[in-house]
Design a protein around this motif. Structure first.
Motif, PDB file in Angstrom:
ATOM      1  N   GLY A 134       3.758   2.293  -1.710  1.00  0.00           N
ATOM      2  CA  GLY A 134       2.664   2.041  -0.758  1.00  0.00           C
ATOM      3  C   GLY A 134       2.975   1.294   0.540  1.00  0.00           C
ATOM      4  N   CYS A 135       2.241   1.541   1.622  1.00  0.00           N
ATOM      5  CA  CYS A 135       2.482   1.223   2.827  1.00  0.00           C
ATOM      6  C   CYS A 135       0.979   0.900   3.533  1.00  0.00           C
ATOM      7  CB  CYS A 135       3.166   2.272   3.626  1.00  0.00           C
ATOM      8  SG  CYS A 135       2.647   3.728   3.776  1.00  0.00           S
ATOM      9  N   ASP A 136       1.012   0.298   4.555  1.00  0.00           N
ATOM     10  CA  ASP A 136      -0.033   0.356   5.374  1.00  0.00           C
ATOM     11  C   ASP A 136      -0.480   1.490   6.176  1.00  0.00           C
ATOM     12  OD1 ASP A 136      -2.316  -1.546   6.681  1.00  0.00           O
ATOM     13  OD2 ASP A 136      -1.586  -0.696   8.379  1.00  0.00           O
ATOM     14  N   ARG A 143       3.617  -3.837   8.344  1.00  0.00           N
ATOM     15  CA  ARG A 143       2.593  -4.763   7.422  1.00  0.00           C
ATOM     16  C   ARG A 143       3.557  -4.905   5.935  1.00  0.00           C
ATOM     17  NH1 ARG A 143      -2.790  -4.517   7.657  1.00  0.00           N
ATOM     18  NH2 ARG A 143      -2.728  -5.914   5.877  1.00  0.00           N
ATOM     19  N   ASP A 145       2.785  -6.902   3.758  1.00  0.00           N
ATOM     20  CA  ASP A 145       1.914  -7.311   2.751  1.00  0.00           C
ATOM     21  C   ASP A 145       1.494  -6.089   1.947  1.00  0.00           C
ATOM     22  OD1 ASP A 145       0.430  -6.728   5.155  1.00  0.00           O
ATOM     23  OD2 ASP A 145      -1.439  -7.628   4.335  1.00  0.00           O
ATOM     24  N   ALA A 146       1.531  -5.043   2.615  1.00  0.00           N
ATOM     25  CA  ALA A 146       1.189  -3.673   2.074  1.00  0.00           C
ATOM     26  C   ALA A 146       2.107  -2.778   1.584  1.00  0.00           C
ATOM     27  CB  ALA A 146       0.264  -2.619   3.324  1.00  0.00           C
ATOM     28  N   LEU A 183      -2.298  -4.888  -3.514  1.00  0.00           N
ATOM     29  CA  LEU A 183      -1.963  -4.537  -2.218  1.00  0.00           C
ATOM     30  C   LEU A 183      -3.218  -4.417  -1.203  1.00  0.00           C
ATOM     31  CD1 LEU A 183       0.654  -2.029  -2.742  1.00  0.00           C
ATOM     32  CD2 LEU A 183       1.086  -4.192  -2.048  1.00  0.00           C
ATOM     33  N   PRO A 184      -3.410  -4.623  -0.172  1.00  0.00           N
ATOM     34  CA  PRO A 184      -4.641  -4.580   0.797  1.00  0.00           C
ATOM     35  C   PRO A 184      -5.245  -3.371   0.678  1.00  0.00           C
ATOM     36  CG  PRO A 184      -2.845  -5.444   2.016  1.00  0.00           C
ATOM     37  CD  PRO A 184      -2.215  -4.977   0.699  1.00  0.00           C
ATOM     38  N   ASN A 186      -6.051  -1.243   2.793  1.00  0.00           N
ATOM     39  CA  ASN A 186      -5.727   0.185   3.843  1.00  0.00           C
ATOM     40  C   ASN A 186      -4.297   0.526   3.350  1.00  0.00           C
ATOM     41  OD1 ASN A 186      -6.434   1.577   5.942  1.00  0.00           O
ATOM     42  ND2 ASN A 186      -4.892   0.457   7.413  1.00  0.00           N
ATOM     43  N   THR A 187      -3.769   0.248   2.198  1.00  0.00           N
ATOM     44  CA  THR A 187      -2.683   0.683   1.526  1.00  0.00           C
ATOM     45  C   THR A 187      -2.848   2.126   1.161  1.00  0.00           C
ATOM     46  OG1 THR A 187      -2.069  -1.629   0.850  1.00  0.00           O
ATOM     47  CG2 THR A 187      -0.720   0.327   0.021  1.00  0.00           C
TER      48      THR A 187
END
Length: 197
Positions: A134-136, A143, A145-146, A183-184, A186-187
Motif C-alpha cells: 500500500g501507498c498513498d 504519507r 499512515d498509508a 489504511l486511509p 486514498n491508499t
C-alpha cells in the motif's frame, strides 16, 4: 539492485545464468562458490524478473512481457497472481514522484526479497495487497499512515511475520515492529502508481 549485482558477481566468478521456462539455469566450468549459489537461490524470483528478455516491442510495459514475467514470478515464488503481476510492474516502472532512483531500486529489491521469503507466510496470516504494497496515491513517498510494509523495507529486513504485523531489523540491528492497521481511503497498491488511471 540486488539481482543485477548477483548477476555481475556470478559472471565475474565464471558462471553463466539463463532462464528456461520457470527455471533459473546456472552453469560453470569450475566449482560454484557456495555463498554465491545460496544467494542466487534466495533471490531466484528477482533474478528471473531481471533476466527475462525484453519484449519484441521494446517497451518495458509491454503487456506480453509483463505477463511473462508475472507468470514466472508467480510460479517460482508461489505467490498470488496479482502480487506477481504487481512485482513485474514494479520492476519495469520508473521511480514515482518523490522517490530517487536509488530509493526506488532498494524498494523493488525489498519487494522481491519479501516475495521470496515472506509472501507465503503473509498470505497465510491474511495480509492483503494494501497491507503489503500500500501507498498513498498522491504522496506515496511521504504519507506514512498509508504505507504498506514493502515501502518501509528499503533499509530494513523482515525477520518475522504474523497476523498483527511484522518484526523488522534495521541496518544497525535495531528491532522494530510494523503493525497492520486499516489504511486511509486514498491508499492504492504501489504498482498502481505506474498506471495512467
Amino acid at each position: 539492485m540486488i539481482a543485477q549485482r548477483l548477476i555481475e558477481d556470478a559472471r565475474a566468478a565464471g558462471l553463466s545464468i539463463e532462464v528456461e521456462g520457470a527455471d533459473l539455469i546456472v552453469e560453470a566450468d569450475c566449482e560454484m562458490p557456495p555463498d554465491l549459489l545460496a544467494s542466487l537461490r534466495q533471490h531466484k524470483a528477482e533474478l528471473i524478473a531481471v533476466l527475462v528478455p525484453p519484449s519484441r516491442a521494446g517497451t518495458p510495459t509491454d503487456p506480453d512481457e509483463l505477463d511473462e514475467r508475472a507468470a514466472l514470478i508467480e510460479f517460482v515464488a508461489n505467490v498470488p497472481r496479482r502480487w506477481a503481476e504487481g512485482y513485474a510492474a514494479l520492476c519495469s516502472m520508473t521511480p514515482p514522484a518523490g522517490f530517487s532512483s536509488e530509493r526506488w531500486a532498494r524498494i523493488v529489491d525489498a519487494a522481491g526479497v519479501f516475495l521470496d521469503r515472506w509472501a507465503a507466510d503473509a498470505i497465510r496470516c491474511g495480509w492483503s495487497d494494501l497491507d503489503t504494497f500500500g501507498c498513498d496515491r498522491d504522496r506515496p513517498d511521504a504519507r506514512f499512515d498509508a504505507m504498506g510494509l514493502v515501502l518501509l523495507l528499503d533499509r530494513m529486513e523482515v525477520v518475522g511475520i504474523d497476523p498483527d504485523g511484522a518484526d523488522l531489523v534495521t541496518e544497525t540491528g535495531t528491532r522494530q515492529r510494523y503493525r497492520r492497521r486499516p489504511l486511509p481511503a486514498n491508499t492504492v497498491s504501489l504498482w498502481a502508481l505506474g498506471r495512467d488511471d
